[in-house]
Design an enzyme around this catalytic site. Structure first.
Site, mmCIF file in Angstrom:
data_model
loop_
_atom_site.group_PDB
_atom_site.id
_atom_site.type_symbol
_atom_site.label_atom_id
_atom_site.label_comp_id
_atom_site.label_asym_id
_atom_site.label_seq_id
_atom_site.Cartn_x
_atom_site.Cartn_y
_atom_site.Cartn_z
ATOM 1 N N ASN A 1 38.976 31.083 47.939
ATOM 2 C CA ASN A 1 38.777 32.173 46.963
ATOM 3 C C ASN A 1 39.958 32.338 46.003
ATOM 4 O OD1 ASN A 1 36.290 32.843 48.162
ATOM 5 N ND2 ASN A 1 37.390 33.971 49.755
ATOM 6 N N ARG A 2 40.681 31.251 45.770
ATOM 7 C CA ARG A 2 41.835 31.273 44.841
ATOM 8 C C ARG A 2 42.963 32.195 45.317
ATOM 9 N NH1 ARG A 2 39.809 27.254 44.079
ATOM 10 N NH2 ARG A 2 38.860 26.431 42.213
ATOM 11 N N LEU A 3 42.905 32.624 46.578
ATOM 12 C CA LEU A 3 43.978 33.483 47.102
ATOM 13 C C LEU A 3 45.009 32.595 47.806
ATOM 14 C CD1 LEU A 3 41.962 36.610 48.299
ATOM 15 C CD2 LEU A 3 43.123 36.189 46.132
#
Ligand SMILES: Cc1cc2nc3c(=O)[nH]c(=O)nc-3n(C[C@H](O)[C@H](O)[C@H](O)COP(=O)(O)O)c2cc1C
Length: 214
Positions: free
Chosen positions: A192-194
């Site tokens: 999630n691009r985290l």
């Protein structure tokens, strides 16, 4: 002519990076990651790094070189001192090196100050190189405009004749730069691009370790 690349999408899920599991010393952390990448499947040119310099013209420029040695004194690569990057470093010694290791979804970015290694160190490394690479260093006026490829081939032939049966000395214009880090960032891709990002900056006796937003 427009090419839509929006469909290129990958979820990074292979690893995590936490403050608790990171070494307090960024050189040790680098070594740990480097070894893990070296031993992982699908790795190619683990020691290839991008070195960015600020040119005499004020523009940044980056290009790939090979890391040849590293320890707490810094990160060493070899090049032609009269090349564009060599001139840039003489003008402004602040540089940035980075590694992208896609097989483990990792990136390392190191800001630092570049200086020439000693002539002894450069000579010892030059002498360890294959003869073809030694002649290549003499042959190429790196980053200069040349008329054609034949120029290089002719020069190589002349140098082969000149040094036939002889030891090839290190050119004065060729040698190593050592980059002394002032900041490290370790980036681990997450879902999630985290992503995980940890930054080390000098902080008294030890390095200060902080988490950055992805
Ligand atoms: C995988 C790879 C490794 C390279 N290794 C080096 C190197 O160790 N030293 C070097 O001077 N150039 C190396 N090069 C070439 C540089 O990327 C660059 O073309 C050259 O150094 C001239 O750069 P400059 O004109 O900006 O100085 C390498 C290129 C690639 C793609």
């Amino acid at each position: 002519m427009a090419e839509d690349l929006g469909g290129y999408r990958k979820s990074y899920e292979k690893n995590t990076l936490t403050q608790e599991h990171s070494d307090a010393n960024p050189f040790n952390q680098f070594k740990k990651w480097f070894k893990e990448v070296e031993e992982s499947p699908g790795v190619d040119e683990v020691n290839a790094m991008t070195v960015a310099t600020i040119g005499v013209d004020g523009f940044p420029k980056s290009r790939v070189v090979l890391l040849k040695n590293y320890d707490e004194a810094g990160f060493v690569f070899y090049t032609n001192y009269t090349s564009e990057k060599g001139e840039a470093i003489s003008h402004n010694s602040h540089v940035c090196i980075s590694f992208f290791w896609p097989n483990l979804e990792r990136q390392v970015i190191i800001k630092g100050v570049a200086e020439r290694v000693s002539e002894e160190v450069s000579t010892a490394y030059f002498q360890s190189r294959p003869r073809g690479s030694q002649l290549g260093a003499w042959t190429s006026p790196q980053s200069d405009v040349i008329a054609d490829r034949a120029y290089l081939e002719k020069r190589l032939e002349e140098l082969e004749t000149k040094y036939e049966g002889k030891e090839i000395p290190k050119p004065d214009f060729w040698g190593g730069f050592v980059i002394k880090p002032v900041e490290f960032e370790f980036w681990q891709g997450r879902s999630n691009r985290l992503h995980d990002r940890l930054r080390y900056t000098p902080g008294g006796v030890n390095w200060k370790l902080e988490r950055l937003a992805p």
